[in-house]
Design a protein around this motif. Sequence first.
Motif, PDB file in Angstrom:
ATOM      1  N   ASN A  44       8.424 -10.681 -54.052  1.00  0.00           N
ATOM      2  CA  ASN A  44       9.346 -11.679 -53.498  1.00  0.00           C
ATOM      3  C   ASN A  44      10.579 -11.038 -52.877  1.00  0.00           C
ATOM      4  O   ASN A  44      11.019 -11.424 -51.794  1.00  0.00           O
ATOM      5  CB  ASN A  44       9.776 -12.666 -54.586  1.00  0.00           C
ATOM      6  N   MET A  45      11.153 -10.066 -53.579  1.00  0.00           N
ATOM      7  CA  MET A  45      12.357  -9.398 -53.074  1.00  0.00           C
ATOM      8  C   MET A  45      12.069  -8.682 -51.759  1.00  0.00           C
ATOM      9  O   MET A  45      12.885  -8.696 -50.835  1.00  0.00           O
ATOM     10  CB  MET A  45      12.871  -8.406 -54.117  1.00  0.00           C
ATOM     11  N   VAL A  46      10.886  -8.070 -51.678  1.00  0.00           N
ATOM     12  CA  VAL A  46      10.495  -7.355 -50.452  1.00  0.00           C
ATOM     13  C   VAL A  46      10.375  -8.330 -49.285  1.00  0.00           C
ATOM     14  O   VAL A  46      10.823  -8.049 -48.166  1.00  0.00           O
ATOM     15  CB  VAL A  46       9.166  -6.601 -50.671  1.00  0.00           C
ATOM     16  N   ILE A  47       9.772  -9.489 -49.546  1.00  0.00           N
ATOM     17  CA  ILE A  47       9.561 -10.495 -48.496  1.00  0.00           C
ATOM     18  C   ILE A  47      10.897 -11.013 -47.959  1.00  0.00           C
ATOM     19  O   ILE A  47      11.099 -11.118 -46.742  1.00  0.00           O
ATOM     20  CB  ILE A  47       8.709 -11.656 -49.041  1.00  0.00           C
ATOM     21  N   ILE A  48      11.816 -11.330 -48.872  1.00  0.00           N
ATOM     22  CA  ILE A  48      13.111 -11.866 -48.443  1.00  0.00           C
ATOM     23  C   ILE A  48      13.951 -10.793 -47.757  1.00  0.00           C
ATOM     24  O   ILE A  48      14.638 -11.065 -46.756  1.00  0.00           O
ATOM     25  CB  ILE A  48      13.868 -12.467 -49.638  1.00  0.00           C
ATOM     26  N   ASP A  49      13.895  -9.569 -48.256  1.00  0.00           N
ATOM     27  CA  ASP A  49      14.620  -8.466 -47.613  1.00  0.00           C
ATOM     28  C   ASP A  49      14.135  -8.278 -46.173  1.00  0.00           C
ATOM     29  O   ASP A  49      14.947  -8.114 -45.245  1.00  0.00           O
ATOM     30  CB  ASP A  49      14.429  -7.182 -48.416  1.00  0.00           C
ATOM     31  N   LYS A  50      12.819  -8.320 -45.985  1.00  0.00           N
ATOM     32  CA  LYS A  50      12.255  -8.171 -44.636  1.00  0.00           C
ATOM     33  C   LYS A  50      12.674  -9.334 -43.742  1.00  0.00           C
ATOM     34  O   LYS A  50      12.963  -9.146 -42.551  1.00  0.00           O
ATOM     35  CB  LYS A  50      10.734  -8.080 -44.704  1.00  0.00           C
TER      36      LYS A  50
END
Length: 292
Positions: free
Chosen positions: A163-169
């Motif tokens: 989830n964190m990776v998706i939002i960061d991207k």
Amino acid sequence: MKKLTLLLVSALLCITSTFAQKSNDHKDIKMYEQVWNKILNEAQIDLINDENFDPNIIQINTSGNIVGIADFKTYYQNYLTGFSDIKFTVIDVFGQGSKIVKHWMFKGTHTGDFFGIPATGKSVALQGVTLVKMKNGKIAQEQDFFDNAAVMQQLGLNSNPNNMVIIDKLYKDFAAGDMPSVLGAMSEYIGWNEAEGNALAVGNPYIGPEAVKDGVFMKLASQYDFFKLDDLTLHEMSNNEVFATMRYMAKVKKTGKVINLQAAHRWTLDNGKITRFQQYVDTKRLAEADNE
């Protein structure tokens, strides 16, 4: 001639023994598959009895072994109480001697209490492997291997680490002006909410990526000479949510006023797609910057 006869008899006995063992292996596997198919797919929990299970049946468990038919039955009742629409499938199974190895798939909808976890309404699809020991044609020991964290994630109790990776991207794509990628991160049913009091909140909730694009992003582009996010920090939350804190840096076209204020976003995800957005910002200061 006598030696030849002895060799033939020995070979025959060996073949007979091997055939008998394979026949017994097949019998145990067939019995095992039939019993668990009826217990889980047909909810026949009473088949956990001394006809099918050794009286001292053991479920090897990391939190403490379960011993005896009564406790074994109580343990698996949690699955029948916790899930509806159960579909239990044996993907592959093989055995030798008293041992059986089973590769399985469990699917269901969490509509009841599951080991003390109240119903979430979430669907679960889980694969695992079970090591089994048979004794006198009965199930004597089981040990399951599966990803418990995956179960918690699917129930929405543990957040997906991606989830964190998706939002960061998403924020990086937004900064680069890559709107197709930003919109592609969203579920087709996303519910997008601007902070109450924000002029853009008139369209709340914006349902679907196209509504977000037309009702939010296109208006931002028309209202501001520039609009960017600064001091962005992501915070992982439970229930597949990510909280983002930041500052809005922007210049209003109509008034020439510059905005520099704190803001926060709350994102909800499901299976790698954003399903909900909530904005938090000082809408009074946004309105002041928009007024000449």
